[in-house]
Design a protein around this motif. Structure first.
Motif, PDB file in Angstrom:
ATOM      1  N   ASP A 156       0.842  -1.190   0.000  1.00 42.68           N
ATOM      2  CA  ASP A 156       0.000   0.000   0.000  1.00 42.68           C
ATOM      3  C   ASP A 156       0.883   1.247   0.000  1.00 42.68           C
ATOM      4  N   ARG A 157       0.248   2.367  -0.175  1.00 43.28           N
ATOM      5  CA  ARG A 157       0.999   3.610  -0.358  1.00 43.28           C
ATOM      6  C   ARG A 157       1.776   4.004   0.895  1.00 43.28           C
ATOM      7  N   SER A 158       1.278   3.594   2.051  1.00 40.22           N
ATOM      8  CA  SER A 158       2.004   3.917   3.278  1.00 40.22           C
ATOM      9  C   SER A 158       3.347   3.195   3.323  1.00 40.22           C
ATOM     10  N   GLU A 159       3.424   2.001   2.712  1.00 36.92           N
ATOM     11  CA  GLU A 159       4.693   1.277   2.650  1.00 36.92           C
ATOM     12  C   GLU A 159       5.673   1.949   1.694  1.00 36.92           C
ATOM     13  N   LEU A 160       5.142   2.541   0.641  1.00 41.33           N
ATOM     14  CA  LEU A 160       6.001   3.171  -0.365  1.00 41.33           C
ATOM     15  C   LEU A 160       6.480   4.552   0.070  1.00 41.33           C
ATOM     16  N   LYS A 161       5.678   5.223   0.894  1.00 39.59           N
ATOM     17  CA  LYS A 161       6.021   6.581   1.287  1.00 39.59           C
ATOM     18  C   LYS A 161       7.330   6.605   2.074  1.00 39.59           C
ATOM     19  N   GLY A 162       8.248   7.407   1.611  1.00 36.44           N
ATOM     20  CA  GLY A 162       9.519   7.532   2.307  1.00 36.44           C
ATOM     21  C   GLY A 162      10.482   6.372   2.088  1.00 36.44           C
ATOM     22  N   THR A 163      10.223   5.536   1.065  1.00 35.65           N
ATOM     23  CA  THR A 163      11.121   4.409   0.798  1.00 35.65           C
ATOM     24  C   THR A 163      12.537   4.909   0.524  1.00 35.65           C
ATOM     25  N   ASP A 164      13.526   4.285   1.179  1.00 34.64           N
ATOM     26  CA  ASP A 164      14.915   4.696   0.998  1.00 34.64           C
ATOM     27  C   ASP A 164      15.551   3.924  -0.154  1.00 34.64           C
ATOM     28  N   ILE A 165      16.850   4.147  -0.386  1.00 37.03           N
ATOM     29  CA  ILE A 165      17.520   3.525  -1.529  1.00 37.03           C
ATOM     30  C   ILE A 165      17.500   1.994  -1.434  1.00 37.03           C
ATOM     31  N   PRO A 166      17.853   1.381  -0.294  1.00 33.19           N
ATOM     32  CA  PRO A 166      17.722  -0.081  -0.214  1.00 33.19           C
ATOM     33  C   PRO A 166      16.288  -0.548  -0.455  1.00 33.19           C
ATOM     34  N   GLY A 167      15.309   0.243  -0.015  1.00 28.72           N
ATOM     35  CA  GLY A 167      13.919  -0.112  -0.243  1.00 28.72           C
ATOM     36  C   GLY A 167      13.556  -0.094  -1.719  1.00 28.72           C
ATOM     37  N   VAL A 168      14.044   0.901  -2.460  1.00 27.09           N
ATOM     38  CA  VAL A 168      13.819   0.946  -3.906  1.00 27.09           C
ATOM     39  C   VAL A 168      14.451  -0.263  -4.575  1.00 27.09           C
ATOM     40  N   ARG A 169      15.655  -0.620  -4.144  1.00 29.62           N
ATOM     41  CA  ARG A 169      16.314  -1.790  -4.714  1.00 29.62           C
ATOM     42  C   ARG A 169      15.487  -3.048  -4.465  1.00 29.62           C
ATOM     43  N   ARG A 170      14.942  -3.182  -3.261  1.00 33.76           N
ATOM     44  CA  ARG A 170      14.093  -4.338  -2.965  1.00 33.76           C
ATOM     45  C   ARG A 170      12.848  -4.344  -3.855  1.00 33.76           C
ATOM     46  N   MET A 171      12.231  -3.174  -4.042  1.00 36.95           N
ATOM     47  CA  MET A 171      11.035  -3.083  -4.875  1.00 36.95           C
ATOM     48  C   MET A 171      11.324  -3.514  -6.316  1.00 36.95           C
ATOM     49  N   LEU A 172      12.437  -3.022  -6.865  1.00 35.82           N
ATOM     50  CA  LEU A 172      12.748  -3.323  -8.258  1.00 35.82           C
ATOM     51  C   LEU A 172      13.257  -4.745  -8.443  1.00 35.82           C
ATOM     52  N   ARG A 173      13.786  -5.355  -7.389  1.00 35.60           N
ATOM     53  CA  ARG A 173      14.131  -6.777  -7.429  1.00 35.60           C
ATOM     54  C   ARG A 173      12.863  -7.629  -7.308  1.00 35.60           C
ATOM     55  N   ARG A 174      12.017  -7.255  -6.377  1.00 34.78           N
ATOM     56  CA  ARG A 174      10.770  -7.998  -6.188  1.00 34.78           C
ATOM     57  C   ARG A 174       9.904  -7.939  -7.446  1.00 34.78           C
ATOM     58  N   TYR A 175       9.989  -6.821  -8.159  1.00 33.65           N
ATOM     59  CA  TYR A 175       9.187  -6.650  -9.376  1.00 33.65           C
ATOM     60  C   TYR A 175       9.506  -7.714 -10.427  1.00 33.65           C
ATOM     61  N   VAL A 176      10.716  -8.248 -10.429  1.00 32.98           N
ATOM     62  CA  VAL A 176      11.096  -9.258 -11.421  1.00 32.98           C
ATOM     63  C   VAL A 176      11.357 -10.608 -10.756  1.00 32.98           C
ATOM     64  N   SER A 177      10.698 -10.847  -9.634  1.00 30.63           N
ATOM     65  CA  SER A 177      10.808 -12.139  -8.978  1.00 30.63           C
ATOM     66  C   SER A 177       9.594 -12.996  -9.321  1.00 30.63           C
ATOM     67  N   SER A 178       9.732 -14.284  -9.125  1.00 31.73           N
ATOM     68  CA  SER A 178       8.777 -15.235  -9.703  1.00 31.73           C
ATOM     69  C   SER A 178       7.500 -15.407  -8.905  1.00 31.73           C
ATOM     70  N   ALA A 179       7.499 -15.057  -7.620  1.00 30.78           N
ATOM     71  CA  ALA A 179       6.333 -15.316  -6.792  1.00 30.78           C
ATOM     72  C   ALA A 179       5.632 -14.029  -6.407  1.00 30.78           C
ATOM     73  N   GLY A 180       4.318 -13.975  -6.646  1.00 30.33           N
ATOM     74  CA  GLY A 180       3.518 -12.880  -6.147  1.00 30.33           C
ATOM     75  C   GLY A 180       3.070 -13.193  -4.727  1.00 30.33           C
ATOM     76  N   GLY A 181       2.100 -12.462  -4.233  1.00 33.71           N
ATOM     77  CA  GLY A 181       1.615 -12.714  -2.884  1.00 33.71           C
ATOM     78  C   GLY A 181       2.562 -12.189  -1.826  1.00 33.71           C
ATOM     79  N   ASP A 182       2.081 -12.110  -0.612  1.00 40.16           N
ATOM     80  CA  ASP A 182       2.866 -11.537   0.469  1.00 40.16           C
ATOM     81  C   ASP A 182       4.070 -12.386   0.844  1.00 40.16           C
ATOM     82  N   GLY A 183       4.038 -13.672   0.489  1.00 44.50           N
ATOM     83  CA  GLY A 183       5.155 -14.541   0.843  1.00 44.50           C
ATOM     84  C   GLY A 183       6.244 -14.594  -0.202  1.00 44.50           C
ATOM     85  N   GLY A 184       6.118 -13.826  -1.251  1.00 45.89           N
ATOM     86  CA  GLY A 184       7.115 -13.857  -2.321  1.00 45.89           C
ATOM     87  C   GLY A 184       8.452 -13.313  -1.876  1.00 45.89           C
TER      88      GLY A 184
END
Length: 287
Positions: A156-184
């Motif tokens: 949700d947007r509250s998780e994205l708000k204020g995301t730092d550089i490691p957080g952006v890296r995690r987001m862009l890695r997760r974006y190309v990972s094979s599993a969706g859902g919260d357990g991905g």
């Protein structure tokens, strides 16, 4: 027009609600964006009108990286029964994606246009400083990851708000990972297919960068790069990811000057994604 509905896979921006204007889609591949208040809607309409017919915009750039513009349409509003509101009519950029994975990345270290009102500048500056916009020249505004099983991960947007550089890296890695859902996790199994290759995100961003290195027509403040792919077809022929620019309410004429603000953010995003692809086996990020 009875099949109009709010976009199921919208990850950023204003969302339609019974008492609130927001974008709509239909079953024919069209996206209806209500004109924004405070002249922003008129400015975005003016941009689309000028851009779609501008002789100095290469057709390849216009057709590949921008939504096709189909004019405007008055649509009834649930918030004000009996009244209509003008909407931009554009291509639905996620049309045809059975299991869409989408991320919205706002480009630029500065997200307000020249001569913007002081209260708006203050608001934008706080967001830019409180996110990675100033540090990286871009920030992740929204993300959704689907997988072939139908599982979906959408912070949700509250998780994205204020995301730092490691957080952006995690987001862009997760974006190309094979599993969706919260357990991905962050296996980056789709990094080569989505980010790499001749038709991948990096190749498309570099083509866009080459145009921004020479174009002196417009400055794109607060515009976003929208990345999308179909988790069911990303490795199949014709399943190349899509790279589009969206949100043009703050575009201004360039007065013959290169848009270094947008270009700098685009270069930073390219390097950031390239580092993910190049990292050996894309090991999990340690934070």
């Amino acid at each position: 027009m009875s099949d109009l509905r709010a976009p199921e896979h919208q990850v950023a921006g204003h969302r339609a609600a019974p008492n609130k204007l927001g974008p709509l889609v239909d079953g024919a591949g069209l996206f209806y964006k209500p004109l924004q208040a405070l002249d922003r809607g008129e400015q975005e309409l003016a941009f689309y009108t000028a851009f779609s017919a501008h002789p100095d915009v290469p057709p390849r750039i216009r057709d590949t990286f921008f939504p096709r513009f189909h004019g405007t349409r008055l649509l009834p509003t649930a918030a004000s029964p009996g009244e209509s509101h003008p909407h931009l009519v554009l291509d639905d950029l996620l049309d045809g994606l059975a299991a869409p994975s989408v991320t919205d990345i706002k480009i630029g270290a500065c997200t307000w246009p020249p001569r913007a009102p002081e209260p708006y500048v203050t608001k934008c500056l706080a967001k830019d400083r409180g996110s990675t916009s100033v540090l990286l020249g871009f920030r992740v505004s929204g993300v959704m990851v689907s997988d072939a099983s139908g599982a979906v991960w959408r912070p949700d947007r509250s998780e994205l708000k204020g995301t730092d550089i490691p957080g952006v890296r995690r987001m862009l890695r997760r974006y190309v990972s094979s599993a969706g859902g919260d357990g991905g996790g962050e296996d980056c199994a789709l990094a080569a297919a989505v980010y790499g290759g001749e038709g991948g995100v990096l190749a498309q961003l570099r083509e866009l960068k080459a145009w921004f290195e020479v174009q002196t027509l417009f400055h794109f403040y607060s515009a976003s790069v929208l990345l999308s792919y179909d988790a069911n077809a990303v490795t199949a022929p014709g399943g190349a990811p899509r790279v589009k620019l969206v949100d043009f309410a703050h575009v201004v004429e360039s007065e013959g000057v290169i848009d270094h603000n947008f270009l700098g953010g685009l270069c930073s995003l390219i390097k950031f994604i390239d580092d993910i692809v190049s990292s050996e086996k894309a090991p999990p990020v340690q934070v």
